[in-house]
Design a protein around this motif. Sequence first.
Motif, PDB file in Angstrom:
ATOM      1  N   GLY A 181      33.941  42.530  44.049  1.00 57.85           N
ATOM      2  CA  GLY A 181      35.377  42.334  44.134  1.00 57.85           C
ATOM      3  C   GLY A 181      35.997  43.133  45.268  1.00 57.85           C
ATOM      4  N   ILE A 182      36.801  42.474  46.095  1.00 60.36           N
ATOM      5  CA  ILE A 182      37.524  43.161  47.165  1.00 60.36           C
ATOM      6  C   ILE A 182      39.030  43.071  46.949  1.00 60.36           C
ATOM      7  CG2 ILE A 182      35.702  42.927  48.885  1.00 60.36           C
ATOM      8  CD1 ILE A 182      37.204  40.496  49.990  1.00 60.36           C
ATOM      9  N   GLY A 183      39.427  42.471  45.864  1.00 60.66           N
ATOM     10  CA  GLY A 183      40.836  42.378  45.514  1.00 60.66           C
ATOM     11  C   GLY A 183      40.959  41.785  44.126  1.00 60.66           C
ATOM     12  N   TYR A 184      42.012  42.140  43.399  1.00 61.32           N
ATOM     13  CA  TYR A 184      42.222  41.586  42.068  1.00 61.32           C
ATOM     14  C   TYR A 184      43.644  41.060  41.977  1.00 61.32           C
ATOM     15  CZ  TYR A 184      40.937  40.880  37.185  1.00 61.32           C
ATOM     16  OH  TYR A 184      40.609  40.294  35.983  1.00 61.32           O
ATOM     17  N   GLY A 185      43.771  39.821  41.487  1.00 58.29           N
ATOM     18  CA  GLY A 185      45.078  39.213  41.289  1.00 58.29           C
ATOM     19  C   GLY A 185      45.516  39.369  39.850  1.00 58.29           C
ATOM     20  N   LEU A 186      45.867  38.261  39.215  1.00 53.57           N
ATOM     21  CA  LEU A 186      46.235  38.267  37.806  1.00 53.57           C
ATOM     22  C   LEU A 186      45.160  37.528  37.032  1.00 53.57           C
ATOM     23  CD1 LEU A 186      50.074  37.496  38.050  1.00 53.57           C
ATOM     24  CD2 LEU A 186      48.907  39.709  38.110  1.00 53.57           C
ATOM     25  N   GLY A 187      44.184  38.287  36.525  1.00 58.53           N
ATOM     26  CA  GLY A 187      43.100  37.693  35.756  1.00 58.53           C
ATOM     27  C   GLY A 187      42.009  37.060  36.589  1.00 58.53           C
ATOM     28  N   ILE A 188      42.036  37.261  37.888  1.00 58.38           N
ATOM     29  CA  ILE A 188      41.032  36.654  38.768  1.00 58.38           C
ATOM     30  C   ILE A 188      40.825  37.576  39.959  1.00 58.38           C
ATOM     31  CG2 ILE A 188      42.697  35.310  40.130  1.00 58.38           C
ATOM     32  CD1 ILE A 188      40.665  32.984  40.022  1.00 58.38           C
ATOM     33  N   MET A 189      39.614  37.587  40.513  1.00 58.96           N
ATOM     34  CA  MET A 189      39.324  38.518  41.602  1.00 58.96           C
ATOM     35  C   MET A 189      38.950  37.801  42.890  1.00 58.96           C
ATOM     36  SD  MET A 189      35.591  40.137  40.546  1.00 58.96           S
ATOM     37  CE  MET A 189      36.092  40.612  38.886  1.00 58.96           C
ATOM     38  N   LYS A 190      39.290  38.430  43.991  1.00 59.30           N
ATOM     39  CA  LYS A 190      38.873  37.980  45.308  1.00 59.30           C
ATOM     40  C   LYS A 190      37.509  38.574  45.579  1.00 59.30           C
ATOM     41  CE  LYS A 190      40.571  37.668  50.094  1.00 59.30           C
ATOM     42  NZ  LYS A 190      40.510  36.196  50.145  1.00 59.30           N
ATOM     43  N   LEU A 191      36.561  37.729  46.031  1.00 61.51           N
ATOM     44  CA  LEU A 191      35.164  38.125  46.103  1.00 61.51           C
ATOM     45  C   LEU A 191      34.688  38.306  47.537  1.00 61.51           C
ATOM     46  CD1 LEU A 191      33.856  35.620  43.413  1.00 61.51           C
ATOM     47  CD2 LEU A 191      34.097  38.082  43.118  1.00 61.51           C
ATOM     48  N   ALA A 192      33.911  39.340  47.752  1.00 64.03           N
ATOM     49  CA  ALA A 192      33.278  39.557  49.048  1.00 64.03           C
ATOM     50  C   ALA A 192      32.183  38.513  49.265  1.00 64.03           C
ATOM     51  CB  ALA A 192      32.680  40.963  49.116  1.00 64.03           C
ATOM     52  N   ASN A 193      31.942  38.158  50.523  1.00 62.83           N
ATOM     53  CA  ASN A 193      30.876  37.216  50.852  1.00 62.83           C
ATOM     54  C   ASN A 193      30.542  37.336  52.332  1.00 62.83           C
ATOM     55  OD1 ASN A 193      32.401  34.736  52.315  1.00 62.83           O
ATOM     56  ND2 ASN A 193      33.684  35.550  50.662  1.00 62.83           N
ATOM     57  N   ASP A 194      29.405  36.793  52.718  1.00 59.57           N
ATOM     58  CA  ASP A 194      28.894  36.978  54.079  1.00 59.57           C
ATOM     59  C   ASP A 194      29.701  36.248  55.147  1.00 59.57           C
ATOM     60  OD1 ASP A 194      26.917  38.583  53.094  1.00 59.57           O
ATOM     61  OD2 ASP A 194      25.315  37.092  53.246  1.00 59.57           O
ATOM     62  N   ASN A 195      30.415  35.182  54.757  1.00 55.08           N
ATOM     63  CA  ASN A 195      31.121  34.368  55.744  1.00 55.08           C
ATOM     64  C   ASN A 195      32.626  34.567  55.730  1.00 55.08           C
ATOM     65  OD1 ASN A 195      28.695  33.331  56.514  1.00 55.08           O
ATOM     66  ND2 ASN A 195      29.067  31.230  55.820  1.00 55.08           N
TER      67      ASN A 195
END
Length: 358
Positions: free
Chosen positions: A287-301
Amino acid sequence: MTQTTVGRPTVSPLQEAVQKAADRLVEAGAGGVQFRVARGSEQFVVTSGRAELGTDRPVPADGRFRISCITKPFVAVVVLQLVAEGKIVLDRTVESYLPGLLPYGEKITIRNLLQHTSGLYNYADSFQKPGDRFLRDRYKDYDPADLIAIAAAKPLEFEPGTKFAYCNTNYFIIGLLIDKVTGRSYRTEITERILEPLKLTETVLPGHNPNIPGPHARGYMQIGGEAVDVTLMNPSEAGCAGEIISTTRDLDIFFSALFSGKLLNEPEFKEMTTPLPPEMIENLPMGIGYGLGIMKLANDNDLDLWGHGAGIPGYATLAATTQNLSARCQLSFTIGDKDFGPEAEEAVIRGVNVALCS
């Protein structure tokens, strides 16, 4: 090892790569793996490992599993629908809706609960003890009020809104909030607002039922140096924070509906997907960020990738989708005859990147 292809007569290079990633996860300690991928014109499911230790029974490609913390996006959708209906205001306090529930309820907003910035003690931390505790209590009925009281008896760990700390207590309170403002249980609201309209027939909220209905792989926990079958458990310990049982198919339908605008209006969807700044996020794998009940995910692209990870005795899951739905995956695996360690965590991250970024 088995694999199932949906709508394609041959195995593509992408599917072959995902199959290898699933196999590596088994080598790293998973008992059995389901891996669903939708990318461009390709959609497929691969499986690897065994559905039950000591047998050759293959993992069902449509197997049910405990999605644990991925319950939270379902709950958050209900709350945000209620926001759109004028029944909940995100920046009102817990005290204004549930007076007397918390000694510091006037400091904590509904937004704080949804985004894990409340500062509340995580009641689940009081359960993080050796496996013999789980075996003793695995069929115990838990009342949400009792679990919230564990947190309420402790001081705030930080001033609300100043820091992110993942906390299941937040969502138990949200469950009571939904009950209060609708007059119905959060289970009923999730069922009628999400499961039934989307025809998520493989998804259930089991309440206190310890069973997993339908085909499924069995999950294990290392206790006393042995792999103990922990498939059956009373999920009231997870409740509104993590009780749902589902499949990779239903999770793909749910997240596709969410990101295509079928579940939320634009203002509420924007609230959900506005992440906390990365510097506030600690101890959130991928996780690189969290919203409301959902997270922004790190990835290679550097894809605009959203979803949620989850873990509960015996089972671990990760669901991820790009905002434009062009690349999606749901990875679920059972814990096998090894502890889930750094090697397995790396295999999960590698597998998601293979599926969505390679």
